[in-house]
Write an enzyme that holds these catalytic residues in place. Structure first.
Site, PDB file in Angstrom:
ATOM      1  N   LYS A  55       0.846  -1.189   0.000  1.00 56.98           N
ATOM      2  CA  LYS A  55       0.000   0.000   0.000  1.00 56.98           C
ATOM      3  C   LYS A  55       0.884   1.242   0.000  1.00 56.98           C
ATOM      4  CE  LYS A  55      -4.457   0.625   2.169  1.00 56.98           C
ATOM      5  NZ  LYS A  55      -5.203   0.501   3.413  1.00 56.98           N
TER       6      LYS A  55
HETATM    7  O1  G3P Z   1      -7.852   1.214   5.089  1.00 54.65           O
HETATM    8  C1  G3P Z   1      -8.184   2.458   4.667  1.00 54.65           C
HETATM    9  C2  G3P Z   1      -9.558   2.985   4.969  1.00 54.65           C
HETATM   10  O2  G3P Z   1     -10.522   2.014   4.719  1.00 54.65           O
HETATM   11  C3  G3P Z   1      -9.698   3.747   6.265  1.00 54.65           C
HETATM   12  O3  G3P Z   1     -11.025   3.970   6.629  1.00 54.65           O
HETATM   13  O4  G3P Z   1     -12.696   4.548   8.370  1.00 54.65           O
HETATM   14  O5  G3P Z   1     -10.292   5.222   8.698  1.00 54.65           O
HETATM   15  O6  G3P Z   1     -11.707   6.342   7.006  1.00 54.65           O
HETATM   16  P1  G3P Z   1     -11.434   5.087   7.745  1.00 54.65           P
END
Ligand code: G3P
Length: 215
Positions: free
Chosen positions: A83
């Site tokens: 990533k």
């Molecule tokens: O893994 C990346 C992403 O899905 C993060 O989500 O909920 O922290 O905005 P969030």
């Protein structure tokens, strides 16, 4: 649509896997920190327990550092996807790594043009963060629709991985648009299956069954 779990918690991953519908895992530094365990411990266990792609994120912010980290990360297993954040050095690292056959998931994508550059650099996945866009009153799923259209126009092979999913409606929209993947937190995966009419219906069937005479 492939379903990934957005988690670094091995118990959550195991439980989702037992449901029989899990295609892969995405992690990020915040999710690893939440487990209270070392990155090495988390990565080792997750990569071993999951057959599908597992995204592990670099923390370097310069191209050479990202490439060096990526080369270490792929040693965890053949299913590792690296990533890389969508910054200038991230784009350069994506190009270098994809030319070496290392799969890249470009993360922190918030616009269709970031997604176009990511695909041109050879990424395997693009991760638009829909929940975080919604949080600032932008329509996250609209960005996903634009990315899907742009990729179709130019027949890019980069898979659209809907991330920062907060609720089942994000997934309805993603699947309707034909997104390739959605990565979903454990609590939302649970909510996908739940429907009060299913529970009420099942209770009624089982209650009625008690009135069926034994033959
Ligand atoms: O893994 C990346 C992403 O899905 C993060 O989500 O909920 O922290 O905005 P969030």
């Amino acid at each position: 649509m492939k379903l990934f779990i957005d988690s670094a918690d091995v118990n959550e991953i195991r439980e989702a896997q037992e449901m029989g519908v899990l295609d892969g895992v995405t992690t990020n530094p915040s999710l690893v920190a939440k487990t209270g365990r070392s990155f090495d411990e988390c990565a080792r266990e997750i990569v071993e327990m999951v057959d599908g792609p597992v995204s592990l994120e670099v923390v370097a912010t310069d191209c050479d550092g990202m490439v060096r980290e990526a080369e270490q990360l792929v040693n965890y297993g053949p299913n590792v996807v690296v990533k890389i954040p969508l910054i200038r050095d991230g784009l350069k690292a994506t190009k270098t790594l994809s030319e070496r056959g290392i799969k890249v998931n470009n993360t922190l994508c918030f616009s269709p043009m970031q997604a176009l550059l990511s695909a041109k650099a050879g990424s395997s996945y693009i991760s638009p963060f829909v929940g975080r866009l919604d949080d600032i009153s932008h329509d996250g799923m609209e960005v996903v629709a634009q990315i899907i259209e742009i990729y179709a126009n130019y027949v890019f092979e980069t898979e659209v991985l809907v991330a920062s999913v907060r609720n089942p409606l994000h997934l309805v929209a993603a699947a309707t648009m034909g997104a390739d993947v959605a990565t979903v937190p454990f609590n939302v995966i649970g909510r996908l299956l739940k429907h009060p009419l299913t529970e009420i219906g099942l209770k009624r069937f089982l209650d009625d069954w008690k009135n069926v005479p034994e033959g």
